[in-house]
Write a protein that holds these residues in place. Structure first.
Motif, PDB file in Angstrom:
ATOM      1  N   GLU A   8       0.817  -1.220   0.000  1.00  0.00           N
ATOM      2  CA  GLU A   8       0.000   0.000   0.000  1.00  0.00           C
ATOM      3  C   GLU A   8       0.851   1.271   0.000  1.00  0.00           C
ATOM      4  OE1 GLU A   8      -1.088   0.334   4.706  1.00  0.00           O
ATOM      5  OE2 GLU A   8      -1.753  -1.426   3.584  1.00  0.00           O
ATOM      6  N   HIS A   9       2.155   1.145   0.260  1.00  0.00           N
ATOM      7  CA  HIS A   9       3.068   2.289   0.256  1.00  0.00           C
ATOM      8  C   HIS A   9       3.759   2.475  -1.096  1.00  0.00           C
ATOM      9  CE1 HIS A   9       3.386   1.259   4.730  1.00  0.00           C
ATOM     10  NE2 HIS A   9       2.712   2.384   4.662  1.00  0.00           N
ATOM     11  N   GLN A  10       3.353   1.717  -2.110  1.00  0.00           N
ATOM     12  CA  GLN A  10       4.071   1.704  -3.383  1.00  0.00           C
ATOM     13  C   GLN A  10       4.211   3.100  -4.001  1.00  0.00           C
ATOM     14  OE1 GLN A  10       2.382  -0.276  -6.906  1.00  0.00           O
ATOM     15  NE2 GLN A  10       4.319  -1.389  -7.015  1.00  0.00           N
ATOM     16  N   LYS A  11       3.157   3.887  -4.019  1.00  0.00           N
ATOM     17  CA  LYS A  11       3.228   5.221  -4.623  1.00  0.00           C
ATOM     18  C   LYS A  11       4.154   6.141  -3.835  1.00  0.00           C
ATOM     19  CE  LYS A  11      -1.162   5.229  -7.022  1.00  0.00           C
ATOM     20  NZ  LYS A  11      -2.466   5.855  -7.182  1.00  0.00           N
ATOM     21  N   ILE A  12       4.123   6.044  -2.525  1.00  0.00           N
ATOM     22  CA  ILE A  12       5.011   6.866  -1.692  1.00  0.00           C
ATOM     23  C   ILE A  12       6.463   6.461  -1.930  1.00  0.00           C
ATOM     24  CG2 ILE A  12       5.682   7.403   0.683  1.00  0.00           C
ATOM     25  CD1 ILE A  12       2.668   6.970   1.400  1.00  0.00           C
TER      26      ILE A  12
END
Length: 121
Positions: A8-12
């Motif tokens: 869920e942190h991929q974009k960050i």
């Protein structure tokens, strides 16, 4: 505070990695993240500074052995650069892996050496 990367942190994570010169295209960012996701000895750690709520930094590490870490990536939000945030991030890494020696790659060794000199190591 260092927290382990989750999908869920991929974009960050991609955003933080995009600050590296070697990571020019979104596709190569996702490839880099995928390498960390699929490897057992590679990890991405995300950094939330004390008194903050948002992720402001990222470390890419390799657990080479029980006593050796290799720092592959370090990235800080540009708004925090020049304020010692990278050194704070490395301090937390050392606290979390106190039994490990931290070495660098060609991309990280110069910054790691500056940190070690500041620490007196």
């Amino acid at each position: 505070m260092l927290i382990p990367y989750r999908k869920e942190h991929q974009k960050i994570a991609a955003g933080l990695l995009s600050f590296h010169d070697k990571m020019e295209k979104y596709h190569s960012l996702l490839n880099e993240i995928e390498i960390y996701e699929q490897s057992n000895n590679l990890s991405l750690l995300l950094w939330i500074p004390t008194q903050e709520k948002n992720i402001q930094g990222l470390l890419g590490i390799e657990q080479e052995s029980a006593r050796m870490l290799v720092l592959h990536d370090i990235s800080i939000n540009p708004s925090l650069r020049g304020e010692g945030a990278g050194f704070l991030l490395l301090n937390e890494l050392q606290e979390n892996y106190s039994d490990c020696m931290i070495s660098g790659t060609n991309a990280t060794v110069a910054y790691l050496d500056k940190w070690k000199q500041k620490q007196g190591n």
